[in-house]
Scaffold this motif. Structure first.
Motif, PDB file in Angstrom:
ATOM      1  N   ASN A   1     -49.239 -62.416  -5.941  1.00  0.00           N
ATOM      2  CA  ASN A   1     -50.178 -61.300  -5.991  1.00  0.00           C
ATOM      3  C   ASN A   1     -51.178 -61.347  -4.841  1.00  0.00           C
ATOM      4  OD1 ASN A   1     -48.880 -60.478  -8.305  1.00  0.00           O
ATOM      5  ND2 ASN A   1     -50.367 -61.441  -9.678  1.00  0.00           N
TER       6      ASN A   1
ATOM      7  N   GLY B   1     -44.978 -60.006 -15.201  1.00  0.00           N
ATOM      8  CA  GLY B   1     -44.292 -61.156 -14.641  1.00  0.00           C
ATOM      9  C   GLY B   1     -42.970 -61.473 -15.307  1.00  0.00           C
TER      10      GLY B   1
ATOM     11  N   SER C   1     -48.572 -56.600  -8.561  1.00  0.00           N
ATOM     12  CA  SER C   1     -48.959 -57.047  -9.897  1.00  0.00           C
ATOM     13  C   SER C   1     -49.000 -55.915 -10.916  1.00  0.00           C
ATOM     14  CB  SER C   1     -50.334 -57.706  -9.845  1.00  0.00           C
ATOM     15  OG  SER C   1     -51.287 -56.786  -9.350  1.00  0.00           O
TER      16      SER C   1
ATOM     17  N   TRP D   1     -44.773 -55.810 -14.444  1.00  0.00           N
ATOM     18  CA  TRP D   1     -46.209 -55.986 -14.260  1.00  0.00           C
ATOM     19  C   TRP D   1     -46.753 -57.205 -14.993  1.00  0.00           C
ATOM     20  CZ3 TRP D   1     -43.544 -51.594 -15.331  1.00  0.00           C
ATOM     21  CH2 TRP D   1     -43.234 -51.391 -16.684  1.00  0.00           C
TER      22      TRP D   1
END
Length: 123
Positions: A73, A55, A30, A53
């Motif tokens: 995640n 998405g 993530s 990070w």
């Protein structure tokens, strides 16, 4: 130490689907830039897709609309869903990661690599 472990490769017929997984040890999916790359025999390794990070994702033109990169995640795992597979998709697929500020489909940026998982597409 960062370790990436791929799985999910195999043999599939043209038009079929596979989902590749990459379990990440030592860092959070993530929080960084992760990607999938592939290398076919006799060819250079090429970028397939990346996820950053936030998405946000980017896919190469050759797989856009057919492949989807995602992350879980909770499982600290990266995925590559591959649909409508073509013979030219056959390759060794690698999961990769880096922790610098730029997240782009640039192979040289990626410092950490898995050992790969083989995908074969037969007609």
């Amino acid at each position: 130490q960062v370790q990436l472990v791929e799985s999910g490769g195999g043999s599939v017929q043209v038009g079929g689907s596979l989902r590749l997984s990459c379990v990440v040890f030592g860092y959070l999916v993530s929080s960084n830039c992760f990607g999938w790359f592939r290398q076919a025999p006799g060819k250079e390794r090429e970028g397939v897709a990346i996820i950053n990070w936030s998405g946000a994702t980017t896919a190469s033109d050759s797989v856009k609309g057919r492949f989807t990169i995602s992350q879980d995640n909770a499982k600290n795992t990266l995925y590559l869903q591959m649909n409508s597979l073509k013979p030219e998709d056959a390759a060794m697929y690698y999961c990769a990661a880096h922790f610098s500020s730029r997240c782009a489909l640039v192979q040289a940026d990626f410092a950490y690599w898995g050992q790969g998982t083989q995908v074969t597409v037969s007609s």
